[in-house]
Design an enzyme around this catalytic site. Structure first.
Site, PDB file in Angstrom:
ATOM      1  N   LYS A  51       8.569  34.110   9.033  1.00 17.88           N
ATOM      2  CA  LYS A  51       9.476  34.879   9.400  1.00 17.88           C
ATOM      3  C   LYS A  51       9.571  36.343   8.341  1.00 17.88           C
ATOM      4  O   LYS A  51       9.830  37.517   8.655  1.00 17.88           O
ATOM      5  CB  LYS A  51      10.921  34.566   8.964  1.00 17.88           C
ATOM      6  N   GLN A  95      17.430  27.940   6.837  1.00 16.57           N
ATOM      7  CA  GLN A  95      16.667  26.958   7.289  1.00 16.57           C
ATOM      8  C   GLN A  95      16.820  25.480   7.526  1.00 16.57           C
ATOM      9  O   GLN A  95      17.102  24.969   6.445  1.00 16.57           O
ATOM     10  CB  GLN A  95      15.085  27.264   6.743  1.00 16.57           C
ATOM     11  N   ASP A 118      21.157  33.641  13.563  1.00 17.29           N
ATOM     12  CA  ASP A 118      20.451  32.440  14.366  1.00 17.29           C
ATOM     13  C   ASP A 118      21.625  31.988  15.419  1.00 17.29           C
ATOM     14  O   ASP A 118      21.037  31.160  16.227  1.00 17.29           O
ATOM     15  CB  ASP A 118      20.747  31.158  13.337  1.00 17.29           C
TER      16      ASP A 118
END
Ligand code: NDP
Length: 282
Positions: A51, A95, A118
């Site tokens: 990322k 994460q 997200d």
């Protein structure tokens, strides 16, 4: 049969995104993405590094915060609060998975919905499921990437779509996004009585079960578009939830693992970060 090249499509989209980032940077501020990782899980580390690399290539400002595995929950919430209040940060991503002592639902809810790139915050998933089109709404990255791949290869309107898996991260949002585009959608899970009977009906078949080679060619409708979301390690090899070799004999289009959905997920994260930056302004 044609293999859907997720890497190539992701690269095309990233070229467009790079131009958008340049434009936004020229207007006064580059989009900013903060990624938080707790512990040293090696798969998570790989994803976070990927990322960071993609963000850098696009000109997105990215910061990675790596926290100790045993960090007290309160410290993690403090960091998220600081990032929520930081005007140079457009997107915050924590994460997953998190260590057992940290409640992931609470973490997800601590991120400001307008920074939830997200798309996991209940406000964003609620807006998706309510069909709210006005205002800001983030959709989860993997489902967004899956939809891009499907749209580019087949007509969704009126198609019969079958989704295997009902997680909040993949199965459920894919179900809703397909429904919104007028597919007739069936969702399957571990209690589905006759999985093959269901998957055989799918003009579009999305498999996100986390079970290696769950779906083989006998379970695929002739001419279907097959999207394999699974990422499983079997004897050191990366395999999907679909048995590619047998399924490709039936499918019109099929994604490989790796090189299908994976590259799209990160690309959609960048797209959401740019969307957040547009919303926040310079
Ligand atoms: P979850 O484990 O959260 O959900 C799996 C779903 O599959 C559940 O709904 C489960 O049913 C269902 N399922 C499991 N086994 C079977 C079976 N034998 N028959 C029918 N249904 C079954 O997984 P995720 O949704 O998070 O991820 C799915 C896969 O996608 C994983 O391999 C993951 O690594 C991968 N993934 C890939 C991404 C990418 O970018 N390429 C991103 C995210 C995930 P039930 O609800 O009844 O338990």
């Amino acid at each position: 049969m044609a293999v859907i090249d997720g890497k190539k499509i992701a690269a095309e989209i990233r070229t467009e995104l790079k131009a958008e980032v340049e434009e936004l940077t020229g207007e006064g501020r580059a989009p900013g993405l903060s990624v938080i990782m707790v512990g040293q899980d090696s798969a998570s580390r790989t994803y976070v590094n990927m990322k960071k690399k993609v963000a850098k290539n696009l000109g997105i400002k990215s910061d990675v915060y790596v926290m100790e595995e045993d960090i007290p929950e309160a410290e993690l919430f403090d960091l998220i609060d600081n990032l929520n209040n930081d005007k140079t940060v457009d997107g915050i991503l924590v994460q997953l998975p998190l260590p057992d002592h940290i409640n992931p639902d609470q973490v997800i809810e601590t991120v400001e919905p307008d920074k939830d790139v997200d798309g996991f915050h209940p406000l964003n998933s609620g807006r998706l499921f309510n069909g709210q089109k006005e205002g800001l709404r983030f959709e989860p990255c993997t489902p967004l990437g899956i939809m891009e791949l499907i749209e580019r290869h087949t007509e969704i309107d009126g198609a019969r779509a079958v989704v295997v898996g009902r997680s909040n991260i993949v199965g459920k949002p894919v179900f809703k996004l397909l429904l919104d585009q007028n597919a007739t959608v069936t969702i399957c899970h571990s209690h589905t009585k006759d999985l093959e009977a269901e998957t055989l009906k799918g003009d579009i078949l999305v498999v996100a079960a986390g079970y290696p080679r769950l779906v083989n060619g006998d379970m695929v409708k002739e001419g279907a578009t097959v999207i394999d979301v699974g990422v499983n390690r079997v004897n050191g090899e990366l395999v999907g939830d679909v048995d590619f070799e047998s399924a490709k004999k039936k499918a019109a289009y099929i994604t490989p693992v790796p090189g299908g959905v994976g590259p799209m997920t990160i690309t959609m994260l960048m797209k959401n970060t740019i969307k957040a930056r547009r919303y926040h302004g310079a």
